[in-house]
Design an enzyme around this catalytic site. Sequence first.
Site, short mmCIF file in Angstrom:
data_model
loop_
_atom_site.label_atom_id
_atom_site.label_comp_id
_atom_site.label_asym_id
_atom_site.label_seq_id
_atom_site.Cartn_x
_atom_site.Cartn_y
_atom_site.Cartn_z
N ASP A 120 -33.20 -1.97 36.46
CA ASP A 120 -32.22 -2.51 37.39
C ASP A 120 -32.39 -1.80 38.74
O ASP A 120 -32.16 -0.58 38.83
CB ASP A 120 -30.81 -2.25 36.82
CG ASP A 120 -29.71 -2.80 37.71
OD1 ASP A 120 -29.98 -3.18 38.86
OD2 ASP A 120 -28.55 -2.83 37.24
N LYS A 178 -24.29 -5.50 44.55
CA LYS A 178 -25.02 -4.24 44.39
C LYS A 178 -26.53 -4.41 44.60
O LYS A 178 -27.18 -3.57 45.22
CB LYS A 178 -24.74 -3.64 43.00
CG LYS A 178 -23.41 -2.90 42.95
CD LYS A 178 -22.98 -2.57 41.55
CE LYS A 178 -23.75 -1.42 40.98
NZ LYS A 178 -23.22 -1.04 39.64
N LYS A 206 -40.70 3.53 52.07
CA LYS A 206 -40.92 4.62 53.03
C LYS A 206 -41.73 5.74 52.38
O LYS A 206 -42.71 6.25 52.96
CB LYS A 206 -39.56 5.13 53.51
CG LYS A 206 -39.59 6.11 54.63
CD LYS A 206 -38.21 6.17 55.27
CE LYS A 206 -37.94 7.51 55.91
NZ LYS A 206 -37.35 8.49 54.99
N ALA A 265 -36.34 -11.24 50.20
CA ALA A 265 -35.92 -12.64 50.03
C ALA A 265 -34.53 -12.76 50.62
O ALA A 265 -33.55 -12.33 50.01
CB ALA A 265 -35.91 -13.00 48.56
N TYR A 272 -22.60 -13.23 47.71
CA TYR A 272 -24.04 -13.47 47.86
C TYR A 272 -24.42 -13.45 49.34
O TYR A 272 -25.33 -12.73 49.76
CB TYR A 272 -24.37 -14.82 47.25
CG TYR A 272 -25.84 -15.20 47.29
CD1 TYR A 272 -26.78 -14.51 46.53
CD2 TYR A 272 -26.30 -16.26 48.07
CE1 TYR A 272 -28.12 -14.88 46.53
CE2 TYR A 272 -27.63 -16.64 48.08
CZ TYR A 272 -28.54 -15.94 47.31
OH TYR A 272 -29.86 -16.30 47.32
#
Length: 327
Positions: free
Chosen positions: A59, A94, A108, A117, A148
């Site tokens: 995740d 999240k 980085k 996206a 969203y």
Amino acid sequence: MTKKRVLITGAAGFLGSHLCDRFIKEGYFVMGMDNLITGDLRNIEHLFGNEDFIFYHHDVSKFVHVPGELDYILHFASPASPIDYLRIPIQTLKVGSLGIHHLLGLAKAKNARLLIASTSEVYGDPLIHPQNEDYWGNVNPVGPRGVYDEAKRFQEAMTMAYHTYHGLETRIVRIFNTYGPRMRLNDGRVLPAFIGQALRGEDLTAFGDGTQTRSFCYVDDLVEGIYRLLLSDYAQPVNIGNPNEITINQFAEEIIKLTGTNQKVIYKPLPTDDPKQRKPDITRARTLLNWEPKVSREEGLKLTYEYFKSLPAERWNEEPYGRDFKK
Ligand code: UDP
């Protein structure tokens, strides 16, 4: 020559899985990552065992690490259909906020280029038509779609901040409605909803009066646009979508014609904040990337329908947790 290495988040999803295929075909080593909340391993099962592919069940809202060098990251992890982000609003926020921060940090640390996206939802229920990239949008932050839309807007802001402050190489694609094989038949979006209903012999549910418009892009065209954008040197947002606009009523008629059974269109309440019209202005993609969609809706819908028809019939009936979704 050593292969370029790309990390694709949301790899088991509709777009992520097509991107994995494309990058493997182009000779990359692909690291796919997904937490499988909305993704489906069946979309990438064919890649397991391929020596140019590895899958991480993870995740990205938690700290992200992958071993070795990294050239590119494509951040495609996110619930992306209205019923998904209504079901899992906090995860949606999240992944667009904590998730992008982790991936920017990884980019980085590895000196990788990152493409995110983004979405036509950053324009909300748009007050200008068609939508070009300079339009700032009309979004309700506290409405059901806000989780969203605002996550994606934050994601753009965060990505741009890393670009300007840290000099990170970044790309932002604003994706308009896209369709094709491997969409989840039960994700509630209009194309899988209509095709699923047709396969099950049910009537097609148009929301509202069906006069709202969308512009549908076939997945292969979208992937080509994303590929070109990643390899370009352009850091500002770029719309990728098909400007061929139709109403939902017209779309339902096309699906009925394609599937050839005798369903009717029935009408259900319009979800809150459902955009009334949507059509990308793709001048920027045309000019900078020499890109435009090639697959007609007739051709794309046929390919998509063939795919869904070829699935075992029990998959047509997988419980759409949003079937009783009204608003
Ligand atoms: N829609 C519909 N019937 C359905 C599912 C969706 O009429 O069974 C409508 C929805 O209200 C919206 C359009 O189709 O106006 C596209 O919806 P989708 O969820 O595919 O994506 P959106 O563009 O709204 O994010």
